[in-house]
Design a protein around this motif. Structure first.
Motif, PDB file in Angstrom:
ATOM      1  N   PHE A 534      26.177  47.501  36.639  1.00 35.72           N
ATOM      2  CA  PHE A 534      25.512  47.034  37.721  1.00 35.72           C
ATOM      3  C   PHE A 534      25.893  47.844  39.171  1.00 35.72           C
ATOM      4  CE2 PHE A 534      26.021  42.982  35.424  1.00 35.72           C
ATOM      5  CZ  PHE A 534      24.813  42.903  34.823  1.00 35.72           C
ATOM      6  N   PRO A 535      25.391  49.257  39.119  1.00 34.55           N
ATOM      7  CA  PRO A 535      25.872  49.827  40.513  1.00 34.55           C
ATOM      8  C   PRO A 535      25.207  49.343  41.642  1.00 34.55           C
ATOM      9  CG  PRO A 535      24.179  51.257  38.805  1.00 34.55           C
ATOM     10  CD  PRO A 535      24.789  49.999  38.289  1.00 34.55           C
ATOM     11  N   GLU A 536      24.071  48.689  41.390  1.00 34.01           N
ATOM     12  CA  GLU A 536      23.441  48.158  42.836  1.00 34.01           C
ATOM     13  C   GLU A 536      24.229  46.796  42.956  1.00 34.01           C
ATOM     14  OE1 GLU A 536      22.590  47.796  39.424  1.00 34.01           O
ATOM     15  OE2 GLU A 536      20.759  46.942  39.109  1.00 34.01           O
ATOM     16  N   LEU A 537      25.011  46.048  42.372  1.00 31.80           N
ATOM     17  CA  LEU A 537      25.380  44.955  42.793  1.00 31.80           C
ATOM     18  C   LEU A 537      27.108  44.843  43.171  1.00 31.80           C
ATOM     19  CD1 LEU A 537      24.421  42.490  39.734  1.00 31.80           C
ATOM     20  CD2 LEU A 537      23.323  43.046  42.053  1.00 31.80           C
ATOM     21  N   LYS A 538      27.437  44.187  43.999  1.00 33.20           N
ATOM     22  CA  LYS A 538      28.762  43.912  44.257  1.00 33.20           C
ATOM     23  C   LYS A 538      29.451  42.969  43.364  1.00 33.20           C
ATOM     24  CE  LYS A 538      28.272  45.265  49.094  1.00 33.20           C
ATOM     25  NZ  LYS A 538      27.023  44.646  49.050  1.00 33.20           N
ATOM     26  N   VAL A 539      30.379  43.591  42.715  1.00 35.77           N
ATOM     27  CA  VAL A 539      31.323  42.835  41.642  1.00 35.77           C
ATOM     28  C   VAL A 539      32.633  42.785  41.812  1.00 35.77           C
ATOM     29  CG1 VAL A 539      31.644  42.769  39.054  1.00 35.77           C
ATOM     30  CG2 VAL A 539      29.575  43.927  40.226  1.00 35.77           C
ATOM     31  N   GLY A 540      33.072  41.624  41.482  1.00 36.75           N
ATOM     32  CA  GLY A 540      34.597  41.433  42.024  1.00 36.75           C
ATOM     33  C   GLY A 540      35.192  40.689  40.779  1.00 36.75           C
ATOM     34  N   LYS A 551      43.676  37.193  45.286  1.00 34.79           N
ATOM     35  CA  LYS A 551      42.933  35.996  44.761  1.00 34.79           C
ATOM     36  C   LYS A 551      42.017  35.375  45.911  1.00 34.79           C
ATOM     37  CE  LYS A 551      46.047  34.375  41.336  1.00 34.79           C
ATOM     38  NZ  LYS A 551      46.808  33.304  40.887  1.00 34.79           N
ATOM     39  N   VAL A 552      42.857  35.256  46.710  1.00 38.87           N
ATOM     40  CA  VAL A 552      42.099  34.305  47.961  1.00 38.87           C
ATOM     41  C   VAL A 552      41.052  35.355  48.703  1.00 38.87           C
ATOM     42  CG1 VAL A 552      42.677  33.266  50.429  1.00 38.87           C
ATOM     43  CG2 VAL A 552      44.179  33.173  48.519  1.00 38.87           C
ATOM     44  N   ARG A 553      41.444  36.700  48.727  1.00 42.81           N
ATOM     45  CA  ARG A 553      40.368  37.426  49.342  1.00 42.81           C
ATOM     46  C   ARG A 553      39.088  37.470  48.508  1.00 42.81           C
ATOM     47  NH1 ARG A 553      38.400  41.972  49.005  1.00 42.81           N
ATOM     48  NH2 ARG A 553      39.477  42.657  47.270  1.00 42.81           N
ATOM     49  N   VAL A 554      39.278  37.667  47.126  1.00 39.11           N
ATOM     50  CA  VAL A 554      38.169  37.842  46.384  1.00 39.11           C
ATOM     51  C   VAL A 554      37.281  36.531  46.307  1.00 39.11           C
ATOM     52  CG1 VAL A 554      37.469  38.044  43.884  1.00 39.11           C
ATOM     53  CG2 VAL A 554      39.395  39.216  44.783  1.00 39.11           C
ATOM     54  N   MET A 555      37.951  35.360  46.206  1.00 36.57           N
ATOM     55  CA  MET A 555      37.275  33.953  46.114  1.00 36.57           C
ATOM     56  C   MET A 555      36.554  33.870  47.472  1.00 36.57           C
ATOM     57  SD  MET A 555      37.564  33.048  43.123  1.00 36.57           S
ATOM     58  CE  MET A 555      36.596  31.360  43.324  1.00 36.57           C
ATOM     59  N   ALA A 560      31.590  33.589  50.314  1.00 38.94           N
ATOM     60  CA  ALA A 560      30.723  33.817  51.428  1.00 38.94           C
ATOM     61  C   ALA A 560      29.566  34.941  51.254  1.00 38.94           C
ATOM     62  CB  ALA A 560      31.578  34.895  52.461  1.00 38.94           C
ATOM     63  N   GLY A 561      29.203  34.912  49.581  1.00 36.72           N
ATOM     64  CA  GLY A 561      28.140  35.664  49.230  1.00 36.72           C
ATOM     65  C   GLY A 561      28.152  37.382  49.548  1.00 36.72           C
ATOM     66  N   GLU A 562      29.664  37.897  49.785  1.00 35.62           N
ATOM     67  CA  GLU A 562      29.733  39.224  49.972  1.00 35.62           C
ATOM     68  C   GLU A 562      29.946  39.788  48.434  1.00 35.62           C
ATOM     69  OE1 GLU A 562      33.078  39.494  52.153  1.00 35.62           O
ATOM     70  OE2 GLU A 562      32.278  38.403  53.786  1.00 35.62           O
ATOM     71  N   LEU A 563      30.341  39.001  47.517  1.00 34.19           N
ATOM     72  CA  LEU A 563      30.068  39.476  46.111  1.00 34.19           C
ATOM     73  C   LEU A 563      29.129  38.673  45.350  1.00 34.19           C
ATOM     74  CD1 LEU A 563      33.696  39.242  45.131  1.00 34.19           C
ATOM     75  CD2 LEU A 563      32.493  41.371  45.513  1.00 34.19           C
ATOM     76  N   GLN A 564      28.387  39.400  44.535  1.00 32.07           N
ATOM     77  CA  GLN A 564      26.979  38.771  43.812  1.00 32.07           C
ATOM     78  C   GLN A 564      27.632  38.217  42.403  1.00 32.07           C
ATOM     79  OE1 GLN A 564      25.697  42.042  45.131  1.00 32.07           O
ATOM     80  NE2 GLN A 564      23.700  41.480  45.914  1.00 32.07           N
ATOM     81  N   LEU A 565      28.564  38.997  41.782  1.00 34.08           N
ATOM     82  CA  LEU A 565      29.065  38.771  40.425  1.00 34.08           C
ATOM     83  C   LEU A 565      30.474  38.457  40.467  1.00 34.08           C
ATOM     84  CD1 LEU A 565      28.303  38.374  37.361  1.00 34.08           C
ATOM     85  CD2 LEU A 565      28.484  40.820  37.331  1.00 34.08           C
TER      86      LEU A 565
END
Ligand code: ADP
Ligand code: MG
Length: 712
Positions: A534-540, A551-555, A560-565
Motif C-alpha cells: 500500500f504505497p499510497e496509504l499511511k501504515v503504522g 506506542k503512544v505516538r503511533v496510537m 487522529a486519522g494520520e494513519l489509515q492502516l
C-alpha cells in the motif's frame, strides 16, 4: 503400587491445567469418552461421526497440496477412507505403510478424495488385538501433554491415593448420594455397558455426587471468606451530601451522552458498597463497548469526594494511556488532575509521580502494574480499580490490596479494632500478618469476558458481580466474514478501497504461541509487506516491544486519522477505542481463542459506520478451530460466545482462571443444578456447625490449590 515419578516438564504442564498436587489428578475428570469397544464398518460411517474403524492400508503417499501431507487409504473390505496427516514423523509413515493393518479413531468428514479422517489416532493391530473393555476417557489437556500420559498418571493416582469419603454417612443417606470412591473410579473408567450418554451429559449418579461435592466446597469456602471479609476494615466512602462537592453528579451532567440503564444500575451497586465499612470486592462485567470506563470514573469520583485516593490499573501501556487521556478529559473540568505511571516512564518522572502519590497531592493515579510495585506508596488509597482484570495475575492483585495497609502504617493512623482477629485469620491462611493498621482499599474489577452472571458468581469465592447487560444505543453490529488465506489478495484489495474511501483499518498479526521473538518478527514482516503493498496509504505498526513513547505516538496518530492502516499484534486486544476504525483483518484467525477473537473484533463497530471484520484462516482447520470460527461468525453477543467457549474448553480457561486458579466450578452448572445447589447450601451450614472436621477435609480436597487466591 508406587506413585509414578513426574518430570519437571510434565509438572509445568499439569500446573497449566490447575493440577498442583497429586490428589488434583483425581478430580481431573474426563471431558468425554471415546468408544473403542467396537469397530464401525467403513461403508456405514457418515461425515461428522467420530468412529473407530479397522482395515488395511492400500495406498500411502506424501502429497504436496499445498503443504506436505501424508495421505493413506484404509480399506476394510466393505469401504475405504483416507487418513491425512499434516505433521508427521518418519516413524508414522512407516507405521502406515501399504499392507499394514490399522485401527483408527477420529472424526470422519468429506474430503478431497472422499471420506477422510484428519490426524486420526492410529495403531497397528493384528486380527486378534482385543477391543477396549471400558470407554476411553478423554481428558481436558494442554499442548504437549498427551492423553496416554495423562491417563497413566490419573490411573496411578487412583491406585495409590486414599479415596476416603469426606461426608458423614447420614448426609449421604439423606441426600441419596453415592460414595466418593465409587463415583470417581467409575467416571475415570466407565464400563461399556454404561450409558455413554448419561456420562457425557453428566446426569449419571456418579456425576451427581461429584457436582454436589463441588457445590458444597464452593458454599463452604464462600461462607469462610464472607466471614473473613466482614472482619476486614475499609474506609466508608458514602456519596457526599454537600452539593458543591458532588463530583459524580457534575460529571454525569457534563457527559455528551446519557448513561444507559445498566450503567446507572451498576454504578448504584458500586456506590452502595463503597459506603460500607468493609472492603468492596466487586466485579463489573460488561461486553466490549458496553461502557465500563465511565462507571469506573464515577466510582473513582465517589472515593475522591471523600478525600481518598484512587488507583486505576490497566494491563497494557496502550490501554493505561488511553484511560489516562479519557479520564483527564472528563475530570480536569472538575478540578481533578490524574497522574500517569508506567514502567517505561523516565526515572526522574517516575520519582516525581511517586512523590505526588505518596504525599497525597495526587488523587487519581492511572497506570500499568507499575502502580503496585513496592516503591509506590499511597497516602490514603481508598479504591483500587483493575481494568481487564483477567489479564492480571493473582499476585499482582494481592499486592494492590496490600497497598492500602502499607500506606497507613507509615502515617500512623488509628489502629484497626479487628486487627488481632484479622491477623489470626491471615496467618491461618498462610498469609503474612499486615502492618499495624490493615485498613484496605475497596476493589473494583472490570472484565469484558462476559459470562452469565450466575456463572460468574460461581467462579469466585468472595466477589460480588455487577453486569452491564446492554450496549449504548446507536451502534451498528459488526459484519464478520470468514475468508480462506487463498483469497488474501481480495482481502488486500478490500483494505485498500476502504482506506482510500476514508475509513481506517486494523490488521492483526498472527499469534505465535511458542515464541515472543517469532511473533515480533512476524509482526515486523507483515508490516513491511503491507507497507510495500500500500504505497499510497499511511501504515503504522504497534506491538508489545515498542517503547512507550513510540506506542503512544503511533496510537495517537491512528486515533487522529494520520494513519489509515494500523498493523498490530494482539496488544490491541484489550480496551483500545478508536471509533473511526471500521475494518479489521485478523490474520491466522484459526490460531486465536474465542475470547480473544471477540475482544479483537470489539475494536471495530464503535462508531456509527457499518464495520467489517475479516477472519483470514489457513486450511486445514482442526476440529476445535473450525468450531471456534463458526461460533464467532454466527454470533456477536459476547455472552453467547462465552457460553460456547465454556462448552468447548471447559471453565478452567475462561476468565483467565487458568492463570489465577480461581475457577470455582468445573462440573456443576449453577443454573442446571439448582436443586443440588440448595442441598449444598444447607449441607454447608450443617457441616460448619456440626462437623467442622468434615468441612475442613472437604475444603482441603477441593480447594487445596486455590486457597491462596480465594481472597484476592
Ligand atoms: P468498555 O466497556 O469496552 O470498556 P468503553 O468504556 O471503552 O467500553 O466505552 C466504549 C465507548 O462508548 C466509549 O467511546 C465511551 O465513551 C462510549 N460510551 C460509554 N457509555 C455510553 C453511553 N451511555 N452512551 C453513548 N456512548 C457511551
Ligand atoms: Mg474497557
Amino acid at each position: 503400587m508406587q506413585p509414578t515419578k513426574i518430570s519437571p516438564a510434565t509438572l509445568a504442564k499439569l500446573a497449566k491445567l490447575g493440577i498442583h498436587h497429586r490428589s488434583d489428578l483425581l478430580l481431573h475428570l474426563p471431558l468425554r469418552y471415546e468408544d473403542e469397544t467396537h469397530l464401525a464398518p467403513i461403508a456405514a460411517v457418515q461425515p461428522g461421526e467420530t468412529v473407530q474403524v479397522q482395515g488395511n492400508i492400500t495406498h500411502s503417499e506424501i502429497a504436496f497440496r499445498p503443504r506436505r501431507t501424508l495421505v493413506c487409504r484404509l480399506e476394510d473390505g466393505g469401504g475405504e477412507l483416507y487418513l491425512r496427516f499434516l505433521n508427521f514423523y518418519p516413524s508414522q509413515q512407516k507405521q502406515l505403510a501399504v499392507g499394514k493393518q490399522i485401527r483408527a479413531i477420529g472424526e470422519v468428514r468429506m474430503g478431497h478424495y472422499g471420506l477422510e479422517m484428519v490426524h486420526p489416532k492410529c495403531r497397528a493391530v493384528d486380527n486378534d488385538t482385543p477391543l477396549q473393555q471400558s470407554l476411553t476417557p478423554v481428558y481436558p489437556t494442554t499442548a504437549g501433554l498427551a492423553q496416554p500420559l495423562l491417563r497413566k498418571l490419573i490411573t496411578n493416582a487412583l491406585e495409590t491415593l486414599p479415596l476416603s469419603d469426606t461426608l458423614p454417612d447420614a448426609l449421604l443417606k439423606r441426600l441419596k448420594l453415592v460414595g466418593f470412591a465409587a463415583s470417581i473410579q467409575l467416571l475415570h473408567n466407565p464400563t461399556p455397558d454404561m450409558a455413554a450418554r448419561a456420562l457425557e451429559e453428566r446426569s449419571h449418579a456418579a456425576w451427581r455426587r461429584i457436582k454436589f461435592d463441588e457445590l458444597l466446597a464452593q458454599q463452604l469456602s464462600m461462607r469462610v471468606h464472607h466471614r473473613e471479609r466482614s472482619k476486614r476494615v475499609a474506609p466508608i466512602l458514602a456519596p457526599t451530601l454537600e452539593p458543591h462537592q458532588q463530583l459524580t453528579a457534575r460529571l454525569i451532567k457534563a457527559l455528551p451522552f446519557v448513561l444507559t440503564k445498566a450503567q446507572q444500575r451498576t454504578f448504584a451497586e458500586i456506590s452502595r458498597d463503597l459506603a460500607q465499612p468493609h472492603p468492596m470486592q466487586r466485579l463489573l462485567l460488561g461486553d466490549v463497548g458496553s461502557g465500563k470506563t465511565i462507571v469506573a470514573a464515577l466510582a473513582a469520583l465517589q472515593a475522591i469526594e471523600n478525600g481518598y485516593q484512587v488507583a486505576l490499573m490497566a494491563p497494557t501501556e496502550i490501554l493505561a494511556e488511553q484511560h489516562y487521556l479519557k479520564l483527564r478529559d472528563w475530570l480536569e473540568p472538575l478540578g481533578i488532575v490524574p497522574v500517569w505511571l508506567s514502567g517505561s516512564l523516565k526515572k526522574k518522572d517516575k520519582q516525581l509521580t511517586a512523590e505526588q502519590i505518596a504525599s497525597g497531592e495526587t488523587l487519581l493515579a492511572i497506570g500499568t502494574h507499575a502502580l503496585f510495585q513496592q516503591q509506590i506508596e499511597f497516602h490514603k488509597l481508598g479504591l483500587a480499580i483493575v481494568d481487564e482484570q483477567h489479564k492480571f495475575g493473582v499476585q499482582q492483585r494481592l499486592a494492590l490490596r496490600r497497598k492500602g495497609a502499607a500506606s497507613k502504617s507509615v502515617r500512623g493512623e488509628p489502629v484497626e479494632p479487628h486487627l488481632p482477629q484479622a491477623n489470626a485469620l491471615r496467618q491461618a491462611q498462610g498469609e503474612r500478618p499486615e502492618g499495624f493498621n490493615s485498613n484496605e482499599p475497596h476493589q473494583l474489577m472490570m472484565s469484558a469476558t462476559p459470562i452469565p452472571r450466575t456463572l460468574a458468581m460461581s467462579y469466585y469465592a468472595d466477589l460480588d458481580v455487577s453486569v452491564i447487560d446492554e450496549v449504548p444505543p446507536g451502534r451498528t453490529p459488526v459484519i464478520t466474514k470468514l475468508v480462506s488465506d487463498e483469497r488474501r489478495d481480495e482481502v488486500i484489495a478490500r483494505v485498500r478501497s476502504a482506506c482510500m474511501a476514508g475509513q481506517q483499518a486494523y490488521w492483526v498479526c498472527p499469534l505465535i504461541d511458542e515464541s515472543e521473538a517469532l511473533q515480533l518478527q512476524t509482526a515486523i514482516e507483515t508490516y513491511e509487506k503491507l507497507r510495500a503493498e500500500f504505497p499510497e496509504l499511511k501504515v503504522g505498526l504497534v506491538h508489545g516491544k515498542l517503547d512507550n513513547a513510540e506506542k503512544v505516538r503511533v496510537m495517537a496518530a491512528f486515533k487522529a486519522g494520520e494513519l489509515q492502516l494500523l498493523v498490530a499484534t494482539t496488544v490491541i486486544e484489550v480496551g483500545v477505542d478508536v471509533p473511526n476504525a471500521s475494518l479489521m483483518v485478523i490474520d491466522h484467525a484459526e490460531r486465536m481463542g474465542l475470547a480473544q477473537l471477540h475482544q479483537l473484533r470489539g475494536r471495530v463497530g464503535r462508531g456509527a459506520a457499518q464495520s467489517l471484520c475479516i477472519l483470514l484462516y489457513q486450511q486445514p482447520l482442526s476440529e476445535l478451530a473450525r468450531a471456534r470460527l463458526k461460533i464467532i461468525f454466527e454470533s456477536t453477543d459476547g455472552f453467547a460466545i462465552a457460553q460456547h467457549d465454556l462448552q468447548l474448553r471447559g471453565p478452567g480457561e475462561l476468565l483467565g482462571a487458568r492463570q489465577s486458579g480461581v475457577a470455582m466450578l468445573r462440573f456443576a452448572d449453577i443454573s442446571a443444578d439448582e436443586g443440588l445447589l440448595n442441598h449444598a447450601r444447607k449441607a454447608a451450614d450443617e457441616l460448619l456447625r456440626d462437623f467442622p472436621e468434615a468441612a475442613r477435609a472437604h475444603l482441603h480436597r477441593w480447594m487445596a490449590n486455590k486457597h491462596d487466591y480465594l481472597h484476592v
